[in-house]
Design an enzyme around this catalytic site. Structure first.
Site, PDB file in Angstrom:
ATOM      1  N   LEU A  16       1.118  -1.044  -0.397  1.00 17.87           N
ATOM      2  CA  LEU A  16      -0.004  -0.349   0.265  1.00 17.87           C
ATOM      3  C   LEU A  16       0.802   1.643  -0.387  1.00 17.87           C
ATOM      4  O   LEU A  16       0.231   2.474   0.610  1.00 17.87           O
ATOM      5  CB  LEU A  16      -1.097  -0.325   1.322  1.00 17.87           C
ATOM      6  CG  LEU A  16      -2.117  -1.411   1.449  1.00 17.87           C
ATOM      7  CD1 LEU A  16      -2.883  -0.898   2.342  1.00 17.87           C
ATOM      8  CD2 LEU A  16      -3.052  -1.053   0.148  1.00 17.87           C
ATOM      9  N   LYS A  66      14.768  -7.037   4.635  1.00  9.89           N
ATOM     10  CA  LYS A  66      15.045  -6.206   5.965  1.00  9.89           C
ATOM     11  C   LYS A  66      15.813  -6.256   6.540  1.00  9.89           C
ATOM     12  O   LYS A  66      17.510  -4.900   7.059  1.00  9.89           O
ATOM     13  CB  LYS A  66      14.056  -6.118   7.016  1.00  9.89           C
ATOM     14  CG  LYS A  66      12.315  -5.137   6.305  1.00  9.89           C
ATOM     15  CD  LYS A  66      11.138  -5.145   7.272  1.00  9.89           C
ATOM     16  CE  LYS A  66      10.406  -4.616   6.771  1.00  9.89           C
ATOM     17  NZ  LYS A  66       8.960  -4.185   7.869  1.00  9.89           N
ATOM     18  N   GLY A 124       5.022 -12.366  20.441  1.00  6.65           N
ATOM     19  CA  GLY A 124       5.876 -13.044  19.567  1.00  6.65           C
ATOM     20  C   GLY A 124       6.790 -12.388  19.599  1.00  6.65           C
ATOM     21  O   GLY A 124       6.975 -11.235  20.399  1.00  6.65           O
ATOM     22  N   ARG A 152      13.217 -18.155  21.974  1.00  6.75           N
ATOM     23  CA  ARG A 152      12.918 -16.855  21.229  1.00  6.75           C
ATOM     24  C   ARG A 152      12.484 -15.002  22.270  1.00  6.75           C
ATOM     25  O   ARG A 152      12.949 -14.585  22.086  1.00  6.75           O
ATOM     26  CB  ARG A 152      12.077 -17.095  19.807  1.00  6.75           C
ATOM     27  CG  ARG A 152      12.968 -17.756  18.727  1.00  6.75           C
ATOM     28  CD  ARG A 152      12.442 -17.763  17.767  1.00  6.75           C
ATOM     29  NE  ARG A 152      12.280 -16.889  17.300  1.00  6.75           N
ATOM     30  CZ  ARG A 152      11.579 -15.688  16.197  1.00  6.75           C
ATOM     31  NH1 ARG A 152      11.183 -17.194  15.330  1.00  6.75           N
ATOM     32  NH2 ARG A 152      12.186 -14.950  15.678  1.00  6.75           N
TER      33      ARG A 152
END
Length: 269
Positions: A16, A66, A124, A152
């Site tokens: 977008l 990235k 997350g 993690r």
């Protein structure tokens, strides 16, 4: 001469960014244009050098570029900590920034929620979680990370320093001590209608932010409404991370309302 900006990634058709930034350039009557180009990881260095050589004004990067970009740019301190670049500026070499965390921070502050000294739980431990965790830690928040793989979460918490990592089962005990809950996972995306936290685990003073913006009101945010908590949609994170990139490139104040209107019309929200 028209200044060119672009977003690079693979896939890129869904982005977008072109419609959002072109609406901003048009609103400010700037002679600039923004495009989307599919670039694979192995071609990134050549793409960056080519864009610089051709006088591009700046770039955005998305998946899967990235992290790779860190090898080829002069990253600012926050982006270096995060380990990912989403914005590149060519004014003085090839400078790399990460505006994702800033986008999340501004979105939450927009809702009148102060971040400093607040207890934040991030669900997350991927790229978006890293950006938000480091940015919020710098802003003085007490950062907690919960992930399906606890190791993690603990690793990310250790990198931040003054943070804590857990498994997702941390939410089973309720969130009485948490002020801000942030979902950075894909749970709730599209038609999945899933949520990692239910209304029963929330409280009415909780701010609940979901970076998923399609659908706008995810199952998590619906649960927040049921609990009397404050639901915060992910759409403005998209706008604010883009607005910060716009500011870096142009030095101008971005037309936030125009950018938001364009994105929401495009998504038919």
């Amino acid at each position: 001469m028209k200044k060119i900006f672009a977003v690079l990634g693979d896939p890129i058709e869904h982005s977008l960014s072109p419609i959002m930034h072109n609406s901003a350039f048009e609103a400010l009557d700037m002679d600039c244009t923004y495009h989307a180009f599919r670039v694979e990881k192995n071609d990134l260095e050549n793409a960056l050098q080519g864009a610089k050589a051709m006088g591009f004004g700046g770039l955005n990067l998305t998946v899967p570029l990235k992290e790779t970009a860190l090898k080829f740019v002069d990253a600012d301190s926050l982006a270096a900590k995060i380990g990912a670049i989403n914005t590149i500026d060519f004014k003085d070499g090839i400078k790399g920034y990460n505006t994702d965390g800033i986008g999340a921070k501004r979105t939450i502050e927009d809702e009148g929620v102060d971040i400093k000294d607040k207890n934040v739980l991030i669900l997350g431990a991927g790229g978006a979680a890293r950006a938000i965790a480091f940015t919020f830690a710098e802003a003085g928040a007490n950062v907690n990370i919960a992930n399906r793989t606890p190791e993690r979460a603990m690793q990310l918490a250790a990198e931040i320093g003054d943070a804590k990592g857990y498994g997702l089962d941390i939410v089973d005990n309720g969130l009485e001590d948490i002020d801000i809950l942030i979902n950075t996972t894909t749970v709730g995306l599209g038609n999945s209608n899933g949520t990692l936290v239910t209304a029963e685990q929330m409280h009415s003073d909780l701010a609940v932010f979901d970076i998923v913006y399609n659908p706008l009101m995810t199952k998590l945010l619906q649960e927040a409404e049921t609990a009397g908590a404050r639901p915060i949609t992910g759409i403005m994170m998209l706008v604010y991370q883009g607005a910060e990139a716009f500011r870096i490139w142009t030095g101008k104040e971005p037309p936030i309302n125009v950018m938001k209107k364009t994105v929401m019309e495009t998504l038919d929200i």
